[in-house]
Scaffold this motif. Sequence first.
Motif, PDB file in Angstrom:
ATOM      1  N   VAL B 214      16.888   7.048  15.147  1.00 39.80           N
ATOM      2  CA  VAL B 214      16.757   7.984  14.079  1.00 39.80           C
ATOM      3  C   VAL B 214      17.028   7.278  12.820  1.00 39.80           C
ATOM      4  CG1 VAL B 214      18.501   9.846  13.068  1.00 39.80           C
ATOM      5  CG2 VAL B 214      18.061   9.493  15.643  1.00 39.80           C
ATOM      6  N   TYR B 215      15.941   7.742  11.881  1.00 38.42           N
ATOM      7  CA  TYR B 215      16.039   6.921  10.659  1.00 38.42           C
ATOM      8  C   TYR B 215      16.159   7.932   9.591  1.00 38.42           C
ATOM      9  CZ  TYR B 215      13.174   2.962  12.665  1.00 38.42           C
ATOM     10  OH  TYR B 215      12.886   1.712  13.339  1.00 38.42           O
ATOM     11  N   GLU B 216      17.116   7.333   8.422  1.00 41.79           N
ATOM     12  CA  GLU B 216      17.086   8.126   7.110  1.00 41.79           C
ATOM     13  C   GLU B 216      15.666   7.764   6.479  1.00 41.79           C
ATOM     14  OE1 GLU B 216      19.642  10.131   6.421  1.00 41.79           O
ATOM     15  OE2 GLU B 216      20.433   9.650   8.108  1.00 41.79           O
ATOM     16  N   VAL B 217      15.405   8.848   5.951  1.00 38.78           N
ATOM     17  CA  VAL B 217      13.868   8.481   5.239  1.00 38.78           C
ATOM     18  C   VAL B 217      14.075   9.133   3.834  1.00 38.78           C
ATOM     19  CG1 VAL B 217      11.500   9.159   5.225  1.00 38.78           C
ATOM     20  CG2 VAL B 217      12.697   9.245   7.495  1.00 38.78           C
ATOM     21  N   LEU B 218      13.603   8.352   2.842  1.00 36.16           N
ATOM     22  CA  LEU B 218      13.451   8.764   1.577  1.00 36.16           C
ATOM     23  C   LEU B 218      12.196   8.809   1.125  1.00 36.16           C
ATOM     24  CD1 LEU B 218      15.755   9.261  -0.667  1.00 36.16           C
ATOM     25  CD2 LEU B 218      15.220   7.129  -1.634  1.00 36.16           C
ATOM     26  N   GLU B 219      11.474   9.847   0.694  1.00 33.31           N
ATOM     27  CA  GLU B 219      10.231   9.920   0.627  1.00 33.31           C
ATOM     28  C   GLU B 219       9.542  10.276  -0.872  1.00 33.31           C
ATOM     29  OE1 GLU B 219       8.181  12.748   3.485  1.00 33.31           O
ATOM     30  OE2 GLU B 219       6.587  12.900   2.062  1.00 33.31           O
ATOM     31  N   PHE B 220       8.875   9.304  -1.298  1.00 33.41           N
ATOM     32  CA  PHE B 220       8.318   9.499  -2.782  1.00 33.41           C
ATOM     33  C   PHE B 220       6.860  10.072  -2.493  1.00 33.41           C
ATOM     34  CE2 PHE B 220      11.253   6.022  -2.613  1.00 33.41           C
ATOM     35  CZ  PHE B 220      12.193   6.253  -3.619  1.00 33.41           C
ATOM     36  N   ASN B 221       6.637  11.108  -3.437  1.00 31.33           N
ATOM     37  CA  ASN B 221       5.344  11.690  -3.329  1.00 31.33           C
ATOM     38  C   ASN B 221       4.756  11.523  -4.752  1.00 31.33           C
ATOM     39  OD1 ASN B 221       5.129  12.563  -0.498  1.00 31.33           O
ATOM     40  ND2 ASN B 221       6.824  13.687  -0.891  1.00 31.33           N
ATOM     41  N   THR B 222       3.236  11.757  -4.813  1.00 28.15           N
ATOM     42  CA  THR B 222       2.677  11.728  -6.018  1.00 28.15           C
ATOM     43  C   THR B 222       1.251  11.862  -5.644  1.00 28.15           C
ATOM     44  OG1 THR B 222       2.273  10.648  -8.110  1.00 28.15           O
ATOM     45  CG2 THR B 222       2.196   9.143  -6.077  1.00 28.15           C
ATOM     46  N   SER B 223       0.435  12.102  -6.800  1.00 32.27           N
ATOM     47  CA  SER B 223      -0.992  12.222  -6.439  1.00 32.27           C
ATOM     48  C   SER B 223      -1.633  11.382  -7.618  1.00 32.27           C
ATOM     49  CB  SER B 223      -1.209  13.571  -6.867  1.00 32.27           C
ATOM     50  OG  SER B 223      -0.654  14.715  -5.953  1.00 32.27           O
ATOM     51  N   ILE B 224      -2.693  10.950  -7.041  1.00 34.62           N
ATOM     52  CA  ILE B 224      -3.469   9.970  -7.863  1.00 34.62           C
ATOM     53  C   ILE B 224      -4.920  10.307  -8.049  1.00 34.62           C
ATOM     54  CG2 ILE B 224      -2.042   8.111  -7.815  1.00 34.62           C
ATOM     55  CD1 ILE B 224      -4.191   6.782  -5.694  1.00 34.62           C
ATOM     56  N   PHE B 225      -5.704  10.092  -8.674  1.00 32.52           N
ATOM     57  CA  PHE B 225      -7.096  10.039  -8.711  1.00 32.52           C
ATOM     58  C   PHE B 225      -7.977   9.043  -9.194  1.00 32.52           C
ATOM     59  CE2 PHE B 225      -7.929  10.831 -13.079  1.00 32.52           C
ATOM     60  CZ  PHE B 225      -6.716  11.209 -13.710  1.00 32.52           C
ATOM     61  N   GLY B 226      -9.280   8.978  -8.585  1.00 30.34           N
ATOM     62  CA  GLY B 226      -9.938   7.882  -8.780  1.00 30.34           C
ATOM     63  C   GLY B 226     -10.649   7.965 -10.057  1.00 30.34           C
ATOM     64  N   THR B 227     -10.843   6.872 -11.076  1.00 34.62           N
ATOM     65  CA  THR B 227     -11.211   7.093 -12.060  1.00 34.62           C
ATOM     66  C   THR B 227     -12.680   6.480 -12.173  1.00 34.62           C
ATOM     67  OG1 THR B 227     -10.445   4.978 -12.854  1.00 34.62           O
ATOM     68  CG2 THR B 227      -9.305   7.104 -13.479  1.00 34.62           C
ATOM     69  N   ARG B 228     -13.305   5.774 -11.255  1.00 37.37           N
ATOM     70  CA  ARG B 228     -14.716   5.608 -11.338  1.00 37.37           C
ATOM     71  C   ARG B 228     -14.956   5.441  -9.954  1.00 37.37           C
ATOM     72  NH1 ARG B 228     -12.313   0.793 -13.607  1.00 37.37           N
ATOM     73  NH2 ARG B 228     -12.451  -1.016 -12.352  1.00 37.37           N
ATOM     74  N   PRO B 229     -16.344   5.662  -9.518  1.00 34.61           N
ATOM     75  CA  PRO B 229     -16.771   5.293  -8.086  1.00 34.61           C
ATOM     76  C   PRO B 229     -16.724   4.166  -7.489  1.00 34.61           C
ATOM     77  CG  PRO B 229     -18.503   6.122  -9.433  1.00 34.61           C
ATOM     78  CD  PRO B 229     -17.512   5.729 -10.275  1.00 34.61           C
ATOM     79  N   GLY B 230     -16.188   3.942  -6.285  1.00 40.60           N
ATOM     80  CA  GLY B 230     -16.167   2.528  -5.679  1.00 40.60           C
ATOM     81  C   GLY B 230     -15.479   2.685  -4.199  1.00 40.60           C
ATOM     82  N   ASP B 231     -15.468   1.507  -3.691  1.00 42.56           N
ATOM     83  CA  ASP B 231     -14.678   1.316  -2.368  1.00 42.56           C
ATOM     84  C   ASP B 231     -13.278   0.701  -2.812  1.00 42.56           C
ATOM     85  OD1 ASP B 231     -13.680   1.080   0.084  1.00 42.56           O
ATOM     86  OD2 ASP B 231     -15.573   0.031   0.807  1.00 42.56           O
ATOM     87  N   TYR B 232     -12.149   1.227  -2.577  1.00 43.11           N
ATOM     88  CA  TYR B 232     -10.825   0.419  -3.200  1.00 43.11           C
ATOM     89  C   TYR B 232     -10.032   0.398  -2.087  1.00 43.11           C
ATOM     90  CZ  TYR B 232     -12.888   1.734  -7.670  1.00 43.11           C
ATOM     91  OH  TYR B 232     -13.618   1.939  -8.927  1.00 43.11           O
ATOM     92  N   ARG B 233      -9.122  -0.530  -2.466  1.00 36.41           N
ATOM     93  CA  ARG B 233      -7.951  -0.732  -1.535  1.00 36.41           C
ATOM     94  C   ARG B 233      -6.906  -0.157  -2.255  1.00 36.41           C
ATOM     95  NH1 ARG B 233      -9.354  -1.999   3.412  1.00 36.41           N
ATOM     96  NH2 ARG B 233      -7.191  -1.790   4.102  1.00 36.41           N
ATOM     97  N   LEU B 234      -5.929   0.771  -1.719  1.00 31.43           N
ATOM     98  CA  LEU B 234      -4.923   1.384  -2.705  1.00 31.43           C
ATOM     99  C   LEU B 234      -3.689   0.406  -1.897  1.00 31.43           C
ATOM    100  CD1 LEU B 234      -3.763   3.157  -4.548  1.00 31.43           C
ATOM    101  CD2 LEU B 234      -3.462   4.881  -3.008  1.00 31.43           C
ATOM    102  N   GLY B 235      -2.628  -0.163  -2.874  1.00 27.84           N
ATOM    103  CA  GLY B 235      -1.534  -0.650  -2.154  1.00 27.84           C
ATOM    104  C   GLY B 235      -1.715  -2.072  -2.156  1.00 27.84           C
ATOM    105  N   PRO B 236      -0.914  -2.821  -1.326  1.00 28.17           N
ATOM    106  CA  PRO B 236       0.184  -2.323  -0.459  1.00 28.17           C
ATOM    107  C   PRO B 236       1.215  -2.171  -1.602  1.00 28.17           C
ATOM    108  CG  PRO B 236       0.313  -4.637  -0.537  1.00 28.17           C
ATOM    109  CD  PRO B 236      -1.129  -4.499  -1.173  1.00 28.17           C
ATOM    110  N   SER B 237       1.902  -0.887  -1.068  1.00 24.53           N
ATOM    111  CA  SER B 237       3.356  -0.498  -1.992  1.00 24.53           C
ATOM    112  C   SER B 237       4.282  -1.325  -1.777  1.00 24.53           C
ATOM    113  CB  SER B 237       3.526   1.036  -1.550  1.00 24.53           C
ATOM    114  OG  SER B 237       4.587   1.532  -2.465  1.00 24.53           O
ATOM    115  N   LYS B 238       5.236  -1.405  -2.792  1.00 20.10           N
ATOM    116  CA  LYS B 238       6.096  -2.341  -3.028  1.00 20.10           C
ATOM    117  C   LYS B 238       7.405  -1.635  -3.576  1.00 20.10           C
ATOM    118  CE  LYS B 238       3.706  -6.663  -3.812  1.00 20.10           C
ATOM    119  NZ  LYS B 238       3.403  -7.585  -4.685  1.00 20.10           N
TER     120      LYS B 238
END
Lengths: 265, 611
Positions: B214-238
């Motif tokens: 059983v884990y305690e979870v803290l969830e951070f939410n947001t939305s982003i959007f791509g500003t130009r076309p391409g193949d990207y890697r998002l993250g890693p989140s720190k």
Amino acid sequence: MNGAVRTILSFVIACMLLPAAPGNAGEEARKDYNQLFYSANTYYEHGDYVKALENYDRLLQAGLESGRLYYNIGNSFFKIGKVGYAILFYEKAKRLIPRDGDLKSNLAHAKSLVGYSAFQAPTENRWTKIILKPYEDFNLNAITISGAFLYLVLIFLLASSVFNPIFIRKFRFVFWIFIVLFLANTGAFTLRYYDEEILDHGIVVQKEAECKYEPIDKSTTYYKLQEGSEVIILKTRNGWTQIKRLDGKIAWIKKEAVAEINPEF
Amino acid sequence: MRKFIKIFGLLLPAAGILLQAAAAGEVKFEASLDRNKIAIGETAQLGLSFYGTQSMPAPDVGRIDGLEIRYTGPSTMMTVINGEVSSSVTHMYTVAPLRIGKFQIGPFSFKYKGDNYTSNMVFLESTEEKVAISAKALSPDLGDTLDLGDRIFLKLGIGKTTAYVNELIPISVKLYVHRLNVGDIQLPTFSQEGFSKVEFREPKQYREELDGLVYEVLEFNTSIFGTRPGDYRLGPSKLKCNVMLMKKPSRGQMRDDPFGNSSQDPFYDNFFSRYEKRPVELKSEDAQIIVSPLPEEARPRDFSGAVGDYQFIFSASPTKVKVGDPITLRMSINGNGNFNTVLIPRLEDVDGFRMYDAQVETHENSKMFTQVLIPEKDNLTAIPKASFSYFNPSAREYKRIVQGPIPIQLEKAKEEAPSQVVGPLPAARQESPAKEDEMSRDIIYIKESPGILMKRDYQIYKNVIFFVLLGLPLPALVLMYGVQARRKRMERDTVYAGRIMAFRVAKKGLRDLRHKMELEDGKVFYEEVFKTLQNYLGNRLHIPVAGITFDAIVERLAGLDMDLDILRKLKGLFETCDKARFAFFAVAKHKMSDDLKELKEVMDYFERRKI
């Protein structure tokens, strides 16, 4: 005032004004510069605003400036329909001759032509407004001189209290009034100095300039700015300038679309 | 500015957090076990938690057949998330099974100050063999390289792996924590080249079971959007935070377990434990996102980059006005999508209207543009049509919504004298043939003289001479204060004044003596020596000058730790002076010189010792 004191004072004033003097050519040079200004005015009177601007610009190229010169340049730009540049030069003039009524009118008129923007209003807090309000018609030099005057009065009051302690006890409220005035003056100077010398203000000089998320042509437009809009310039890179709208939104704009009010030379 | 979230003690072993209940002022009672399966001889931790209060005494758990339950103490916790404070208290018990079997613990009922609280029930199974526990979870040492394994980790979740430019992509960063105290949690960060700026919303907090834990979870939410076309890697989140680790003293009979597990008596474990704060930076996996360009085909001319699914509501008020009176337009874009790229809808053919920039209000699912239009001609009959175009990523097509026109009734304005300076204003964005004429007419004329032409960027506050001159009165003032203070002290402090006078006498006397020595007249020289001595010692020792003799000096100096050599020299000087003054004996110049030196030594000694 005896002769020695008069000599010292003359020397001091000369020392302070020497760096401001237009070159070393003396009276002849000053006459030439004034002549240039008058001839520019003549072109303006005959409706040749471009020629007028060329002559005014020669004064700028000589490293000179005055509030009136900037005002006339602003008028010339206004006449040829470059309202953005007109606002830019009126803003430059405002930093030197903030009390000038003609300037205030022309600047307000030029701004009204390009449309009022909700983002033009500087987001000053209440205390900043209270501190700056009495100094609205002062330029930075005037604030400096008023600060120097208050400082010298305080020194005089303190010196008087050294030799006559009763004096300071009797006029304590006067002393505190000057302390408060001096602090207010220092606060106003700091805020204005930050605004005019540290922040790099610019004016949009192109009609409806597109401001983008990234310094790339294909990037998405974040917002558009009307000609004459005031922005804060953050940095310039590869032909793009990063700007902050007065409501804090940061975007990239083509370098040529914005001009600095107080560029570094 | 980046907000920091401070969480003090996010978790306690076997404790759950329900902030909503706490915030509402409701006290919640919950029972939990740190593990559900243990071997005979081992112990589990039972926690009875009250959320929303810290002043609840320990409930009596009574006796449970086959289990030995012992109370070990309370543990309080306060959680602060963005200024909202929640508190709880957990009463801890060690549970040791006395036989093999499955035990039901609870539900517990507890009555306090007239209120009844009832907990949930938990189950504990005891086995004969030891239950295997992950080696990572029981990392025994607290070395420099901290391996927290699956006790705390970060997960990056993305809503979609392909999106169009400007299309919103939901992002979640989840912090999982199992039986650890975590504090000072900062907002997650990650590299986001090609994407808009990340701004996280308030985090959610809940419990989740993963692989039987059983884990305690803290969830951070947001939305982003791509500003130009391409193949990207998002993250890693720190994410940076501090982990509170239990550290025990290095005693032979105790196991150094950073997580509080022990095979020894839990009473001693808890008693000797202490917590140590260790900063950790957690890193999630990264994720691939392909950002496609918006199709060029069928793109409306007024498309400004809005991507989503929207509705457009258009209204104007008042609709019955005079020429020159303002009409307020309200254009509301509602729906789901990226509101950052929603720009003001375009009004068609605004000829005859003066327009002002719109004020914009952005909400979670709507963007409202309020714009003022001023009719300047009396033949206008309607507010023109307004159109809004957007790209719908679900339907993969552009859509255009046109609203209006809105009929208006105009009355003629009264004739007014035009302003000398600011006359009728043309529409800002309209190029009109009459614009130049209006411009020429409206501004005040140029200045006839240039005023004082100064070097560009010359400012008096940048002038060093100005500041140097301005600075001069300050040291002068300090000097005046010093002089005045000294003068006042001289007036009221006679001892101090005497010392100052003595010093002056000494300086003057020595100067005169050097001059008189050149005359080689012993009588004159020693009369001056005697006078100098008298004046100096009288002022220095604060005794009347007329009565000064060597004996008087010795009497005055009694009790002071005086250098005998100095006293001897002083005595010699007095004797020599008496002889020279009254016995008229001849004195060589070198003798006078020696005596002068001795006199100086004596006076230096008095100055040095501040006698």
